[in-house]
Enzyme design. Structure first.
Site, short mmCIF file in Angstrom:
data_model
loop_
_atom_site.label_atom_id
_atom_site.label_comp_id
_atom_site.label_asym_id
_atom_site.label_seq_id
_atom_site.Cartn_x
_atom_site.Cartn_y
_atom_site.Cartn_z
N VAL A 113 0.86 -1.18 0.00
CA VAL A 113 0.00 0.00 0.00
C VAL A 113 0.89 1.23 0.00
O VAL A 113 1.84 1.32 0.78
CB VAL A 113 -0.93 0.03 1.23
CG1 VAL A 113 -1.84 1.25 1.19
CG2 VAL A 113 -1.75 -1.25 1.33
N CYS A 114 0.63 2.15 -0.91
CA CYS A 114 1.32 3.44 -0.95
C CYS A 114 2.83 3.23 -1.06
O CYS A 114 3.31 2.51 -1.93
CB CYS A 114 0.92 4.24 0.28
SG CYS A 114 1.31 6.01 0.18
N THR A 115 3.61 3.84 -0.15
CA THR A 115 5.07 3.75 -0.23
C THR A 115 5.60 2.40 0.22
O THR A 115 6.82 2.18 0.22
CB THR A 115 5.74 4.86 0.60
OG1 THR A 115 5.24 4.81 1.94
CG2 THR A 115 5.45 6.22 -0.01
N THR A 133 2.66 3.32 -6.92
CA THR A 133 2.84 3.88 -5.58
C THR A 133 2.14 5.22 -5.56
O THR A 133 1.50 5.62 -6.54
CB THR A 133 4.34 4.00 -5.22
OG1 THR A 133 4.45 4.31 -3.83
CG2 THR A 133 5.04 5.07 -6.05
#
Length: 342
Positions: A113-115, A133
């Site tokens: 998730v995300c970074t 990302t």
């Protein structure tokens, strides 16, 4: 695809947390999977940390865990690797990356998730794969890990056993996709309704990242051309006009755009104008004709076509979704919903 149905063995979701993890990266997927259990899914969630101790999130909230990584011996059907603001420090932590590799080796599907994508990339798990990302960090991911094909517009990407998602709430989109894969669209749709989110959100994260995707050029002449477009999107920015300003041939300008930015001059101009229109839609109430004129599209119809072509939504729908949360309408007793398109 064969969906797993109620009555069969449960699926184990392991969430790896660490100090400084972003809270919503963790709780978003948890809410999806636990909500799915109310509609016939059978997920078991296991939160693990390096040493089995609770961790402090970047928001200052403490998260309890079920066990240490070393005690998580059961094969995970899904491993969730969230992100955090300190990703640039974490990707240099060899011990942490070894843990990520070990968890991945013991999972059937690994999802970031995300970074969290930076952790997967630093661990070598994204080499030769496509990935997503947070839009703000997509360029950094591509620069630091050239073996990864970064998809800057994607909400989430699946490549083999690995899934990566865009920023923060995109972990919900990714988790809904996994619920659909495991238990079918009907269950995923029920979860989306329960959480009051899109089953599949319209558009991509390009809605938030038009300029962020443009490379920084070392060419002073080209930089001046780019600045001129950004300063006045409505001005004449044809290829010949750009060439006259730069004092070079049209062919030379086109070549520099291709080499430095990876796009044509016309494409860049359209993206800058689109970004300017988005800002006006988000921050003001000007009519579509005014926005179209001030951003260089000329007419509302040209503005509309550009939005649909690039963002898959009309300007009116974009304004309704991003101009306000609808709380003012709700407080006034009016239904909170999209406005009519302009």
């Amino acid at each position: 695809m064969n969906h797993k149905r109620a009555g069969t063995d449960s699926l184990l979701v392991t969430i790896f947390v660490f100090p400084g993890v972003r809270l919503l990266d963790v709780t978003g997927p948890i809410e999806v999977f636990t909500s799915a259990n109310d509609f016939g899914a059978q997920y078991r969630l296991n939160m693990v940390s390096v040493d089995g101790n609770e961790v402090m999130t970047s928001a200052g909230t403490r998260l309890g865990v079920d066990m240490a990584v070393a005690d998580a011996q059961e094969v995970s059907d899904v491993l969730v690797v969230p992100g955090g603001p300190a990703w640039d420090r974490m990707i240099k932590d060899d011990a942490l990356l070894d843990i990520v590799r070990g968890l991945d080796a013991n999972s059937r599907c690994t999802a970031s998730v995300c970074t969290g994508a930076f952790l997967l990339a630093a661990a070598g798990l994204l080499d030769g794969r496509s990935a997503a990302t947070h839009w703000r960090h997509s360029r950094q991911l591509a620069l630091r890990f050239p073996a990864v094909e970064v998809k800057p517009d994607a909400i989430f990407v699946r490549d083999g056993k690995v899934m990566t998602s865009a920023g923060v709430t995109a972990g919900i989109d990714l988790s809904l996709a996994l619920v659909e894969e495991h238990y079918g669209a009907e269950v995923a749709r029920a979860v989306a309704k329960d959480l009051v989110v899109f089953m599949q959100r319209p558009g991509g994260q390009s809605q938030f990242s038009v300029r962020a995707r443009a490379a920084h050029t070392r060419q002073d002449m080209l930089r001046r051309v780019l600045d001129a477009v950004a300063e006045d999107p409505a001005a004449n920015h044809t290829l010949s006009a750009m060439a006259r300003r730069a004092g070079v041939s049209s062919r030379h300008v086109a070549r520099l755009f291709c080499e430095e930015l990876g796009m044509t001059p016309a494409r860049y101009v359209e993206q800058v104008r689109l970004e300017a229109a988005q800002v006006m839609l988000e921050c003001g109430d000007d009519p579509m004709a005014v926005i179209a004129r001030r951003t260089g599209f000329g007419s509302p119809e040209s503005l509309r076509r550009a939005f649909v072509r690039n963002l898959k939504v009309t300007p009116g729908v974009f304004r309704a979704r991003f101009h306000t949360t609808g709380v003012a309408d709700a407080d006034a007793g009016a239904p909170a919903g999209p406005r009519a398109d302009g």
